[in-house]
Write a protein that holds these residues in place. Structure first.
Motif, mmCIF file in Angstrom:
data_model
loop_
_atom_site.group_PDB
_atom_site.id
_atom_site.type_symbol
_atom_site.label_atom_id
_atom_site.label_comp_id
_atom_site.label_asym_id
_atom_site.label_seq_id
_atom_site.Cartn_x
_atom_site.Cartn_y
_atom_site.Cartn_z
ATOM 1 N N ARG A 164 36.245 72.129 86.899
ATOM 2 C CA ARG A 164 37.070 73.284 86.514
ATOM 3 C C ARG A 164 36.249 74.309 85.745
ATOM 4 N N ALA A 165 35.369 73.835 84.881
ATOM 5 C CA ALA A 165 34.545 74.756 84.097
ATOM 6 C C ALA A 165 33.478 75.420 84.966
ATOM 7 N N ALA A 166 32.832 74.640 85.824
ATOM 8 C CA ALA A 166 31.754 75.188 86.648
ATOM 9 C C ALA A 166 32.282 76.154 87.694
ATOM 10 N N GLY A 167 33.543 75.992 88.102
ATOM 11 C CA GLY A 167 34.096 76.875 89.119
ATOM 12 C C GLY A 167 34.527 78.225 88.605
ATOM 13 N N ASP A 168 34.536 78.406 87.294
ATOM 14 C CA ASP A 168 34.925 79.678 86.674
ATOM 15 C C ASP A 168 33.679 80.306 86.063
ATOM 16 N N VAL A 169 33.327 81.500 86.518
ATOM 17 C CA VAL A 169 32.108 82.159 86.041
ATOM 18 C C VAL A 169 32.126 82.362 84.530
ATOM 19 N N HIS A 170 33.346 82.520 83.961
ATOM 20 C CA HIS A 170 33.456 82.743 82.509
ATOM 21 C C HIS A 170 33.269 81.460 81.710
ATOM 22 N N LEU A 171 33.338 80.299 82.402
ATOM 23 C CA LEU A 171 33.221 79.024 81.695
ATOM 24 C C LEU A 171 31.927 78.293 82.017
ATOM 25 N N GLN A 172 31.010 79.005 82.700
ATOM 26 C CA GLN A 172 29.780 78.329 83.087
ATOM 27 C C GLN A 172 28.946 77.896 81.886
ATOM 28 N N GLU A 173 29.014 78.674 80.792
ATOM 29 C CA GLU A 173 28.278 78.275 79.587
ATOM 30 C C GLU A 173 28.843 76.981 79.032
ATOM 31 N N PHE A 174 30.173 76.843 79.093
ATOM 32 C CA PHE A 174 30.804 75.602 78.643
ATOM 33 C C PHE A 174 30.378 74.441 79.538
ATOM 34 N N ALA A 175 30.313 74.703 80.838
ATOM 35 C CA ALA A 175 29.880 73.665 81.776
ATOM 36 C C ALA A 175 28.447 73.255 81.480
ATOM 37 N N SER B 78 21.239 82.354 76.484
ATOM 38 C CA SER B 78 22.431 82.378 77.342
ATOM 39 C C SER B 78 22.302 83.442 78.431
ATOM 40 N N ASP B 79 21.810 84.609 78.029
ATOM 41 C CA ASP B 79 21.623 85.694 79.007
ATOM 42 C C ASP B 79 20.618 85.271 80.082
ATOM 43 N N PHE B 80 19.541 84.634 79.647
ATOM 44 C CA PHE B 80 18.529 84.189 80.615
ATOM 45 C C PHE B 80 19.127 83.159 81.574
ATOM 46 N N TYR B 81 19.902 82.228 81.022
ATOM 47 C CA TYR B 81 20.480 81.161 81.850
ATOM 48 C C TYR B 81 21.393 81.745 82.922
ATOM 49 N N ARG B 82 22.255 82.685 82.509
ATOM 50 C CA ARG B 82 23.186 83.268 83.486
ATOM 51 C C ARG B 82 22.455 84.056 84.565
ATOM 52 N N ALA B 83 21.330 84.685 84.197
ATOM 53 C CA ALA B 83 20.587 85.504 85.166
ATOM 54 C C ALA B 83 19.658 84.675 86.049
ATOM 55 N N SER B 84 19.443 83.422 85.680
ATOM 56 C CA SER B 84 18.501 82.574 86.423
ATOM 57 C C SER B 84 19.213 81.817 87.548
ATOM 58 N N GLN B 85 18.414 81.010 88.278
ATOM 59 C CA GLN B 85 18.966 80.156 89.340
ATOM 60 C C GLN B 85 19.400 78.785 88.805
ATOM 61 N N LEU B 86 19.219 78.557 87.527
ATOM 62 C CA LEU B 86 19.512 77.235 86.963
ATOM 63 C C LEU B 86 20.957 76.791 87.176
ATOM 64 N N PRO B 87 21.967 77.651 86.959
ATOM 65 C CA PRO B 87 23.345 77.185 87.190
ATOM 66 C C PRO B 87 23.560 76.715 88.630
ATOM 67 N N ASN B 88 22.957 77.456 89.592
ATOM 68 C CA ASN B 88 23.147 77.096 91.012
ATOM 69 C C ASN B 88 22.434 75.794 91.368
ATOM 70 N N ILE B 89 21.354 75.498 90.630
ATOM 71 C CA ILE B 89 20.571 74.299 90.948
ATOM 72 C C ILE B 89 21.097 73.077 90.197
ATOM 73 N N GLU B 90 21.372 73.243 88.896
ATOM 74 C CA GLU B 90 21.658 72.091 88.043
ATOM 75 C C GLU B 90 23.127 71.676 88.049
ATOM 76 N N LEU B 91 24.042 72.649 88.002
ATOM 77 C CA LEU B 91 25.455 72.298 87.845
ATOM 78 C C LEU B 91 26.013 71.484 89.024
ATOM 79 N N PRO B 92 25.712 71.866 90.286
ATOM 80 C CA PRO B 92 26.215 71.021 91.386
ATOM 81 C C PRO B 92 25.667 69.598 91.319
ATOM 82 N N ARG B 93 24.417 69.469 90.940
ATOM 83 C CA ARG B 93 23.818 68.137 90.860
ATOM 84 C C ARG B 93 24.454 67.318 89.736
ATOM 85 N N TYR B 94 24.826 67.986 88.640
ATOM 86 C CA TYR B 94 25.480 67.250 87.556
ATOM 87 C C TYR B 94 26.876 66.787 88.002
#
Length: 507
Positions: A79-90, A45-61
Motif C-alpha cells: 500500500r505504501a509503495a503503490g502511492d508516490v506520496h508514501l514511497q519515503e515511508f515504504a 530524500s530528494d536524491f532517492y526520489r530522483a534516482s532509480q533506487l525505488p524502482n529497483i529496491e522496493l519491488p524486490r523488498y
C-alpha cells in the motif's frame, strides 16, 4: 507508568554545576550539530526520489516479504509503495528491516549479473555517502560497528526536541540531589559510567543485529538508580503518572528500583517502538551498583543529609497547616486563637516576617493588650535596610502611635534605633519627633548627641537648612562638651554644615 523522585528545591546559592553543564552540553550538541541533519536528510530524500533506487529496491523488498511468508507486512508495504506520496515511508520500512538490508548491501538481493546492478550499486553508494555526512549517523552507537568513541558520544545525542526536553527535564529534577550527595566530580564520573553501562547492555541485548541507539536516557536512568539506592529506605516524594492518573506520593526511595526495572522489562517485552529499554535497565543497574558501593562507606552522612531536608519539609508542612488554621480563626473572628497560632510559629521561627505581620494584624484588634505591644515591638525591631523592611517598620510605627493604648511602650534603646533608621530612610519628621522625646527625658542617653548630629546632617542633605541649624544649635547648647558637638564644629568650619542658629529651649 512514570515515576520521578524528588526531595527538595535546588539551592541556587550552591547551584548544581555539573547537572547544569550536562544539560548545556546535551542542548548544544543537538542544537549546534544534530539540527543540521534535517537538511541533509532532505537532500538524501530528494536524491532517492530522483534516482532509480525505488524502482529497483522496493519491488524486490515486496517479493522478499512474500518469500518470508510475512503477508501482513507485505500488504502494508505494498500500500505504501503503490502511492508516490508514501514511497519515503515504504523506504523507511525497508531500511528498518535489518536482515533484508544486510542481504541487500552484501549484493545478494540485486546481484552483479543483473543488468541494473551497476546503476543500483552507484546510486546506493551515493545515497550512503550523503547519509554518512549525518552527524547522528556518524556518532550514534551501532551494535554491528561498536566504535569506541560512539560509546560516549551517543549518550549526548537525541532524535528530536521532544526527546531532548524530556530527558533534560528528568535530569534537572533528579540530578541536582545526587550531585549534592556525591559531590561534583564523583557524580560526573558515575553519570558517565552509567551511560557506558547502558550502552553495554544495549549492545549485549541486540548483539548480532544492526540496531543503533542514542540518547541520554541510559545515563539518566543511572542517576535514578543512584537516587534510589543512596536513600534506600528513607522516604522521598515521587511524582506518579499512570495513564490519566497523576499524583505525588511519599514512599521509600528503594521502591523505585524494582518498579522501574519491572516496568522497563514489561515495556521491552510487550511494547513496540524505537525506545532502548535495555539501555535504560543497563544504566539503572550500573548507577544503582555504584551508589550501593558509595553508600556502604557514607551511610551516616547520607542519612543525616536526608533527615535535615525531611525535618525542614515537615516543619514547612506544619507551618502551612497552622497558617491555614489561623486564617480560618480570623474568618471566624476568633482573633485570640489566630494570634496564639502565630505566636507559636514565631517561637520556632522568630524572623519569619510573614507570620510576624499576621500576628500584628491579629493583635491590633485589642490595642490595649500586652500582646499588641509585643507584636508591634517585633516589627519595630527589624534591622534590614531594604525598602520593603523600611516601609513595613515606618507603617507599623505610624499605626502603633495611633492605636496603642493607653500609650506606646518604647524603650530608650528602641527610640534611638528608630530615630537613626528614620534619619537614614528620609523620614525626618518622625526622626525629629523621636529625638525631641529623648531630649525631654530627665537623663538623656549618651547616644543622643550623635543622633542629633546625624539628624542635622540629614536635614542639610534634604535641603532643610533651617531645621539643620536648629538641631546644631541644640547640640551646642545641650551637649557642648560632647564629641558630636566637636565634630559638628569641624564640619561647619569645613563648610559641610551651616552655622548654628540660636538655641530654642522650647524644642
Amino acid at each position: 507508568m512514570f515515576l520521578i523522585p524528588f526531595l527538595k528545591k535546588p539551592d541556587w546559592r550552591h547551584p548544581p554545576v555539573i547537572t547544569l553543564l550536562l544539560i548545556l552540553v546535551n542542548v548544544l550538541v543537538f542544537a549546534g550539530f544534530q539540527v543540521g541533519d534535517d537538511r541533509i536528510m532532505r537532500r538524501a530524500s530528494d536524491f532517492y526520489r530522483a534516482s532509480q533506487l525505488p524502482n529497483i529496491e522496493l519491488p524486490r523488498y515486496a517479493q522478499y516479504l512474500l518469500d518470508q511468508q510475512r503477508g501482513d507486512d507485505a500488504r502494508r508495504f505494498a500500500r505504501a509503495a503503490g502511492d508516490v506520496h508514501l514511497q519515503e515511508f515504504a523506504d523507511a520500512l525497508m531500511e528498518e528491516d535489518e536482515v533484508f538490508m544486510r542481504e541487500l548491501r552484501a549484493g545478494r538481493i540485486v546481484r552483479p549479473e543483473m543488468p541494473e546492478y551497476t546503476t543500483w550499486q552507484s546510486e546506493r553508494a551515493r545515497l550512503d555517502e550523503i547519509r554518512a555526512s549525518l552527524v547522528t549517523e556518524r556518532f550514534m552507537f551501532r551494535v554491528d560497528k561498536p566504535e569506541p568513541i560512539t560509546w560516549l558520544t551517543s549518550m549526548f545525542m537525541h532524535v528530536g526536541w521532544g526527546h531532548l526536553f524530556g530527558n533534560m527535564l528528568v535530569l534537572a529534577i533528579t540530578g541536582y540531589i545526587v550531585e549534592e550527595v556525591l559531590g561534583r566530580w564523583r557524580y560526573l564520573a558515575y553519570y558517565l559510567i552509567s551511560g557506558l553501562g547502558a550502552v553495554g547492555l544495549f549492545w549485549a541485548f541486540h548483539f548480532g543485529t544492526n540496531a543503533s541507539g542514542l540518547g541520554a536516557s541510559g545515563a539518566i536512568a543511572g542517576v535514578m538508580g543512584m537516587y534510589s539506592v543512596l536513600f534506600g529506605l528513607k522516604r522521598v516524594n515521587f511524582f506518579v503518572s499512570f495513564l490519566f492518573y497523576f499524583d505525588i506520593r511519599r514512599a521509600p526511595a528503594i521502591i523505585l528500583l524494582p518498579l522501574w526495572v519491572a516496568n522497563e522489562i514489561f515495556q521491552m517485552t510487550y511494547a513496540r517502538g524505537p525506545i532502548a529499554y535495555a539501555a535504560h535497565i543497563g544504566g539503572f543497574l550500573t548507577g544503582g551498583t555504584l551508589a550501593a558501593l558509595y553508600r556502604r562507606r557514607h551511610k551516616i552522612a547520607i542519612d543525616a543529609y536526608h533527615d535535615r531536608i525531611h525535618a525542614a519539609q515537615t516543619e514547612n508542612e506544619r507551618r502551612t497547616k497552622d497558617l491555614a488554621g489561623a486564617r480560618q480563626h480570623l474568618a471566624d473572628l476568633d482573633f485570640d486563637q489566630a494570634l496564639a497560632i502565630y505566636e507559636r510559629l514565631l517561637e520556632a521561627q522568630p524572623n519569619d516576617r510573614e507570620v510576624m505581620l499576621c500576628a500584628y494584624r491579629a493583635a491590633r484588634q485589642r490595642p490595649e493588650s500586652d500582646r499588641y505591644h509585643q507584636a508591634a515591638s517585633r516589627i519595630l525591631e527589624l534591622s534590614g535596610n531594604d525598602e520593603p523592611t523600611a516601609h513595613l517598620v515606618h507603617e507599623t510605627y505610624t499605626e502603633y502611635l495611633r492605636l496603642a493604648k493607653p500609650a506606646v511602650r518604647l524603650s530608650t534603646t528602641r527610640l534611638l534605633k528608630l530615630a537613626r533608621r528614620f534619619c537614614d530612610d528620609g523620614q525626618l519628621a518622625d526622626a525629629a519627633r523621636l529625638a525631641s522625646a529623648l531630649l525631654r527625658k530627665p537623663s538623656p542617653p549618651l547616644e543622643l548627641p550623635p543622633l542629633i548630629l546625624r539628624l542635622a546632617q540629614a536635614c542639610h542633605q534634604a535641603g532643610q537648612t533651617e531645621r539643620s541649624n536648629e538641631w546644631l544649635a541644640t547640640l551646642d547648647a545641650r551637649f557642648s562638651q560632647s564629641e558630636a558637638a566637636s565634630m559638628a564644629a569641624d564640619l561647619r568650619r569645613s563648610g559641610f554644615l551651616p552655622r548654628a542658629a540660636p538655641y530654642s529651649a522650647t524644642r
